[in-house]
Design an enzyme around this catalytic site. Structure first.
Site, PDB file in Angstrom:
ATOM      1  N   ASN A  14     -25.531  18.594 -22.589  1.00 45.62           N
ATOM      2  CA  ASN A  14     -24.837  18.318 -21.317  1.00 45.62           C
ATOM      3  C   ASN A  14     -23.718  19.329 -21.086  1.00 45.62           C
ATOM      4  O   ASN A  14     -23.493  19.760 -19.950  1.00 45.62           O
ATOM      5  CB  ASN A  14     -24.278  16.893 -21.316  1.00 45.62           C
ATOM      6  N   MET A  90     -18.386  11.200 -29.601  1.00 48.23           N
ATOM      7  CA  MET A  90     -18.681   9.927 -30.230  1.00 48.23           C
ATOM      8  C   MET A  90     -17.480   9.269 -30.926  1.00 48.23           C
ATOM      9  O   MET A  90     -17.645   8.555 -31.905  1.00 48.23           O
ATOM     10  CB  MET A  90     -19.881  10.075 -31.198  1.00 48.23           C
ATOM     11  N   ARG A  91     -16.284   9.498 -30.407  1.00 51.46           N
ATOM     12  CA  ARG A  91     -15.092   8.802 -30.920  1.00 51.46           C
ATOM     13  C   ARG A  91     -14.576   7.876 -29.833  1.00 51.46           C
ATOM     14  O   ARG A  91     -14.481   8.275 -28.664  1.00 51.46           O
ATOM     15  CB  ARG A  91     -13.957   9.795 -31.237  1.00 51.46           C
ATOM     16  N   LEU A  93     -11.710   6.257 -27.845  1.00 48.23           N
ATOM     17  CA  LEU A  93     -10.361   6.733 -27.532  1.00 48.23           C
ATOM     18  C   LEU A  93      -9.404   5.550 -27.366  1.00 48.23           C
ATOM     19  O   LEU A  93      -9.804   4.484 -26.890  1.00 48.23           O
ATOM     20  CB  LEU A  93     -10.402   7.561 -26.242  1.00 48.23           C
ATOM     21  N   HIS A 109     -23.283   8.508 -19.828  1.00 49.33           N
ATOM     22  CA  HIS A 109     -23.835   7.504 -20.736  1.00 49.33           C
ATOM     23  C   HIS A 109     -25.333   7.361 -20.458  1.00 49.33           C
ATOM     24  O   HIS A 109     -25.741   7.281 -19.295  1.00 49.33           O
ATOM     25  CB  HIS A 109     -23.116   6.174 -20.530  1.00 49.33           C
ATOM     26  N   GLU A 174     -29.718  13.597 -16.861  1.00 47.28           N
ATOM     27  CA  GLU A 174     -28.309  13.772 -17.239  1.00 47.28           C
ATOM     28  C   GLU A 174     -27.834  15.178 -16.869  1.00 47.28           C
ATOM     29  O   GLU A 174     -26.750  15.365 -16.323  1.00 47.28           O
ATOM     30  CB  GLU A 174     -28.118  13.553 -18.748  1.00 47.28           C
TER      31      GLU A 174
HETATM   32  C1  GAR Z   1     -26.402  12.284 -24.268  1.00 49.64           C
HETATM   33  O1  GAR Z   1     -27.620  11.611 -24.073  1.00 49.64           O
HETATM   34  C2  GAR Z   1     -25.251  11.447 -23.778  1.00 49.64           C
HETATM   35  O2  GAR Z   1     -25.548  10.696 -22.632  1.00 49.64           O
HETATM   36  C3  GAR Z   1     -25.022  10.544 -24.945  1.00 49.64           C
HETATM   37  O3  GAR Z   1     -25.194  11.361 -26.087  1.00 49.64           O
HETATM   38  C4  GAR Z   1     -26.093  12.423 -25.759  1.00 49.64           C
HETATM   39  C5  GAR Z   1     -25.403  13.719 -26.071  1.00 49.64           C
HETATM   40  O4  GAR Z   1     -26.293  14.777 -25.968  1.00 49.64           O
HETATM   41  N1  GAR Z   1     -23.729   9.969 -24.912  1.00 49.64           N
HETATM   42  C6  GAR Z   1     -23.428   8.795 -25.441  1.00 49.64           C
HETATM   43  O5  GAR Z   1     -24.225   8.078 -26.001  1.00 49.64           O
HETATM   44  C7  GAR Z   1     -21.972   8.405 -25.275  1.00 49.64           C
HETATM   45  N2  GAR Z   1     -21.748   7.084 -25.755  1.00 49.64           N
HETATM   46  P1  GAR Z   1     -25.765  16.263 -25.809  1.00 49.64           P
HETATM   47  O6  GAR Z   1     -24.767  16.497 -26.949  1.00 49.64           O
HETATM   48  O7  GAR Z   1     -26.974  17.114 -25.970  1.00 49.64           O
HETATM   49  O8  GAR Z   1     -25.115  16.386 -24.466  1.00 49.64           O
END
Ligand code: GAR
Length: 209
Positions: A14, A90-91, A93, A109, A174
């Site tokens: 992303n 993934m932390r 806040l 998300h 996304e």
């Molecule tokens: C993505 O699918 C994002 O939506 C998700 O992690 C992935 C990251 O992929 N986010 C979460 O689950 C947040 N709680 P990326 O590092 O390739 O962007």
């Protein structure tokens, strides 16, 4: 152009889509910094290859969540950052950090919120047998994955789908949706006002479909 920081913990796909969108033509934001809480995040190399300033703030090197977040906040301030995009960060806040960046921090998300907050969203969607799934960009509030929604995209769930095939279908959306939502908050089309998203051009609210 608004100076934006992207916070990552992993692969950073992303992040790459945001960097590319911000570089292609007229875009109201520039990606000025990528911050990772993990020194080994693959996304760091991709940011460096793209010539973006990077910074590692290892949460394990900080005794408390508050110390970690103060270090992040200092890095963001020193770069004159106006908006934050969480992209696979993934932390969790603290309320302090979230309030400090209220209305200026967004997250993507991998589900149609308010369904499937938290982790393993694709697995849970498959287990429930839903036929429509997707992704959401929202303002970050203290409660996890509960912030006001800026944009959503839906995908079908098809027979034979696995967690991986569904994740692949969702991530394509996304990558399309996140730059669109960032544009909306940077040009003022979508603003957080008293806990709700206000769209200055209301038709944009459904433009993400
Ligand atoms: C993505 O699918 C994002 O939506 C998700 O992690 C992935 C990251 O992929 N986010 C979460 O689950 C947040 N709680 P990326 O590092 O390739 O962007």
């Amino acid at each position: 152009r608004r100076r934006v920081a992207i916070l990552i913990s992993g692969r950073g796909s992303n992040m790459v889509s945001l960097i590319e969108a911000a570089r292609a033509g007229a875009f109201p934001a520039e990606i000025a910094l990528v911050v990772s809480n993990r020194p080994d995040a693959a996304g760091l190399d991709r940011a460096r290859e793209a010539g973006i300033a990077t910074c590692v703030i290892d949460h394990k090197a900080h005794p408390t969540r508050e110390d970690f977040e103060h270090a992040m906040d200092a890095a963001l301030a020193s770069r004159g950052i106006a908006f934050i995009c969480l992209a696979g960060f993934m932390r969790v806040l603290t309320d302090w950090f979230v309030e400090r960046w209220a209305g200026r921090m967004i997250n993507i998300h991998p589900s149609l919120l308010p369904l499937y907050r938290g982790t393993h969203t694709h697995r849970r969607a498959l287990a429930d047998g839903v036929l429509v799934h997707g992704c959401t960009v929202h303002f970050v509030v203290p409660e996890l994955d509960a912030g006001p929604i800026i944009a959503q995209a839906a995908v079908p769930v098809v027979p034979g789908d696995t967690e991986e095939s569904l994740a692949t279908r969702v991530i394509v959306q996304e990558h399309r949706l996140y730059p669109q939502a960032l544009r909306m908050i940077c040009d003022g089309t979508a603003r957080l006002e008293t806990g709700r998203v206000v769209f200055s051009r209301p038709w944009d609210a459904s433009g993400s479909l």
